[in-house]
Design a protein around this motif. Structure first.
Motif, PDB file in Angstrom:
ATOM      1  N   ILE A  54       0.830  -1.210   0.000  1.00 12.39           N
ATOM      2  CA  ILE A  54       0.000   0.000   0.000  1.00 12.39           C
ATOM      3  C   ILE A  54       0.863   1.258   0.000  1.00 12.39           C
ATOM      4  N   GLY A  55       1.567   1.566   1.035  1.00  6.73           N
ATOM      5  CA  GLY A  55       2.379   2.778   1.086  1.00  6.73           C
ATOM      6  C   GLY A  55       1.530   4.016   1.282  1.00  6.73           C
ATOM      7  N   GLU A  56       2.186   5.163   1.361  1.00  8.48           N
ATOM      8  CA  GLU A  56       1.499   6.419   1.685  1.00  8.48           C
ATOM      9  C   GLU A  56       0.534   6.887   0.593  1.00  8.48           C
ATOM     10  N   LYS A  57       0.952   6.808  -0.672  1.00  7.93           N
ATOM     11  CA  LYS A  57       0.105   7.313  -1.757  1.00  7.93           C
ATOM     12  C   LYS A  57      -1.180   6.499  -1.912  1.00  7.93           C
ATOM     13  N   LYS A  58      -1.056   5.181  -1.883  1.00  4.23           N
ATOM     14  CA  LYS A  58      -2.258   4.342  -2.018  1.00  4.23           C
ATOM     15  C   LYS A  58      -3.136   4.471  -0.781  1.00  4.23           C
ATOM     16  N   ALA A  59      -2.524   4.620   0.386  1.00 10.35           N
ATOM     17  CA  ALA A  59      -3.300   4.816   1.608  1.00 10.35           C
ATOM     18  C   ALA A  59      -4.133   6.088   1.498  1.00 10.35           C
ATOM     19  N   GLN A  60      -3.518   7.154   0.994  1.00 13.86           N
ATOM     20  CA  GLN A  60      -4.246   8.410   0.817  1.00 13.86           C
ATOM     21  C   GLN A  60      -5.345   8.246  -0.228  1.00 13.86           C
ATOM     22  N   ALA A  61      -5.056   7.482  -1.290  1.00 12.26           N
ATOM     23  CA  ALA A  61      -6.065   7.236  -2.328  1.00 12.26           C
ATOM     24  C   ALA A  61      -7.258   6.469  -1.761  1.00 12.26           C
ATOM     25  N   ILE A  62      -7.006   5.538  -0.841  1.00 20.38           N
ATOM     26  CA  ILE A  62      -8.090   4.778  -0.198  1.00 20.38           C
ATOM     27  C   ILE A  62      -8.958   5.721   0.624  1.00 20.38           C
ATOM     28  N   VAL A  63      -8.319   6.566   1.422  1.00 28.20           N
ATOM     29  CA  VAL A  63      -9.068   7.503   2.262  1.00 28.20           C
ATOM     30  C   VAL A  63      -9.843   8.490   1.389  1.00 28.20           C
ATOM     31  N   ASP A  64      -9.223   8.989   0.330  1.00 25.72           N
ATOM     32  CA  ASP A  64      -9.907   9.912  -0.579  1.00 25.72           C
ATOM     33  C   ASP A  64     -11.116   9.246  -1.232  1.00 25.72           C
ATOM     34  N   TYR A  65     -10.932   8.033  -1.694  1.00 28.48           N
ATOM     35  CA  TYR A  65     -12.032   7.289  -2.319  1.00 28.48           C
ATOM     36  C   TYR A  65     -13.182   7.116  -1.327  1.00 28.48           C
ATOM     37  N   ARG A  66     -12.828   6.771  -0.106  1.00 29.57           N
ATOM     38  CA  ARG A  66     -13.827   6.555   0.952  1.00 29.57           C
ATOM     39  C   ARG A  66     -14.595   7.841   1.241  1.00 29.57           C
ATOM     40  N   GLN A  67     -13.901   8.971   1.260  1.00 34.70           N
ATOM     41  CA  GLN A  67     -14.559  10.256   1.527  1.00 34.70           C
ATOM     42  C   GLN A  67     -15.481  10.661   0.381  1.00 34.70           C
ATOM     43  N   GLU A  68     -15.094  10.335  -0.842  1.00 37.27           N
ATOM     44  CA  GLU A  68     -15.888  10.709  -2.002  1.00 37.27           C
ATOM     45  C   GLU A  68     -17.060   9.766  -2.262  1.00 37.27           C
ATOM     46  N   ASN A  69     -16.897   8.477  -1.938  1.00 36.63           N
ATOM     47  CA  ASN A  69     -17.883   7.454  -2.303  1.00 36.63           C
ATOM     48  C   ASN A  69     -18.552   6.761  -1.124  1.00 36.63           C
ATOM     49  N   GLY A  70     -18.138   7.067   0.065  1.00 37.11           N
ATOM     50  CA  GLY A  70     -18.681   6.392   1.241  1.00 37.11           C
ATOM     51  C   GLY A  70     -17.917   5.108   1.530  1.00 37.11           C
ATOM     52  N   ASP A  71     -18.361   4.401   2.546  1.00 34.87           N
ATOM     53  CA  ASP A  71     -17.692   3.174   2.968  1.00 34.87           C
ATOM     54  C   ASP A  71     -17.693   2.127   1.862  1.00 34.87           C
ATOM     55  N   PHE A  72     -16.657   1.297   1.894  1.00 36.28           N
ATOM     56  CA  PHE A  72     -16.591   0.148   0.995  1.00 36.28           C
ATOM     57  C   PHE A  72     -17.658  -0.850   1.437  1.00 36.28           C
ATOM     58  N   GLU A  73     -18.387  -1.397   0.488  1.00 36.55           N
ATOM     59  CA  GLU A  73     -19.427  -2.368   0.823  1.00 36.55           C
ATOM     60  C   GLU A  73     -18.894  -3.787   0.866  1.00 36.55           C
ATOM     61  N   ASN A  74     -17.840  -4.060   0.108  1.00 36.66           N
ATOM     62  CA  ASN A  74     -17.158  -5.351   0.185  1.00 36.66           C
ATOM     63  C   ASN A  74     -15.682  -5.131  -0.136  1.00 36.66           C
ATOM     64  N   LEU A  75     -14.871  -6.099   0.189  1.00 32.60           N
ATOM     65  CA  LEU A  75     -13.423  -5.942   0.048  1.00 32.60           C
ATOM     66  C   LEU A  75     -12.995  -5.768  -1.402  1.00 32.60           C
ATOM     67  N   SER A  76     -13.718  -6.382  -2.323  1.00 31.47           N
ATOM     68  CA  SER A  76     -13.343  -6.262  -3.734  1.00 31.47           C
ATOM     69  C   SER A  76     -13.553  -4.843  -4.265  1.00 31.47           C
ATOM     70  N   ASP A  77     -14.370  -4.023  -3.572  1.00 30.97           N
ATOM     71  CA  ASP A  77     -14.548  -2.621  -3.968  1.00 30.97           C
ATOM     72  C   ASP A  77     -13.238  -1.842  -3.888  1.00 30.97           C
ATOM     73  N   LEU A  78     -12.311  -2.360  -3.120  1.00 31.55           N
ATOM     74  CA  LEU A  78     -11.011  -1.707  -2.990  1.00 31.55           C
ATOM     75  C   LEU A  78     -10.296  -1.631  -4.341  1.00 31.55           C
ATOM     76  N   SER A  79     -10.655  -2.521  -5.258  1.00 33.81           N
ATOM     77  CA  SER A  79     -10.041  -2.496  -6.591  1.00 33.81           C
ATOM     78  C   SER A  79     -10.487  -1.275  -7.401  1.00 33.81           C
ATOM     79  N   ASN A  80     -11.486  -0.537  -6.929  1.00 26.37           N
ATOM     80  CA  ASN A  80     -11.907   0.706  -7.573  1.00 26.37           C
ATOM     81  C   ASN A  80     -10.930   1.848  -7.307  1.00 26.37           C
ATOM     82  N   VAL A  81     -10.044   1.644  -6.348  1.00 26.43           N
ATOM     83  CA  VAL A  81      -9.039   2.655  -6.017  1.00 26.43           C
ATOM     84  C   VAL A  81      -7.875   2.504  -6.988  1.00 26.43           C
ATOM     85  N   LYS A  82      -7.446   3.613  -7.564  1.00 27.39           N
ATOM     86  CA  LYS A  82      -6.353   3.604  -8.528  1.00 27.39           C
ATOM     87  C   LYS A  82      -5.106   2.958  -7.923  1.00 27.39           C
TER      88      LYS A  82
END
Length: 98
Positions: A54-82
């Motif tokens: 993951i690292g810092e950039k992907k971690a920030q991308a996860i948090v940004d995605y979560r803020q823009e789209n709401g909580d992940f509904e399943n673990l595979s939704d994480l693949s929507n993060v760049k």
């Protein structure tokens, strides 16, 4: 007769270290840390960045995605993060939760 006794003594000498190691196993396993899966819906960037791959950039991308789209509904939704694909999801299996 002496040969049989000698063989028994030698055999027992080989078993002693094994027995000593086995006696210590429960103690060793008690000392092993227990890890909980990281919640991708609640963890901050600092915690997410510690996940393998993951690292810092992907971690920030996860948090940004979560803020823009709401909580992940399943673990595979994480693949929507760049930057997070199938291989990385497999690497994270058992280390992440909702």
């Amino acid at each position: 007769m002496k040969t049989i006794k000698s063989l028994l003594v030698v055999g027992l000498l080989f078993l002693l270290p094994i027995t000593a190691v086995n006696a210590q196993l429960p103690e060793v396993t008690k000392q092993m840390p227990q890890f909980e899966a990281v919640s991708i819906n609640n963890a901050d960037t600092k915690v997410l960045a510690q996940l393998p791959g993951i690292g810092e950039k992907k971690a920030q991308a996860i948090v940004d995605y979560r803020q823009e789209n709401g909580d992940f509904e399943n673990l595979s939704d994480l693949s929507n993060v760049k930057g997070i694909g199938k291989k990385l999801l497999e690497k994270l299996e058992g280390k992440i939760s909702l």
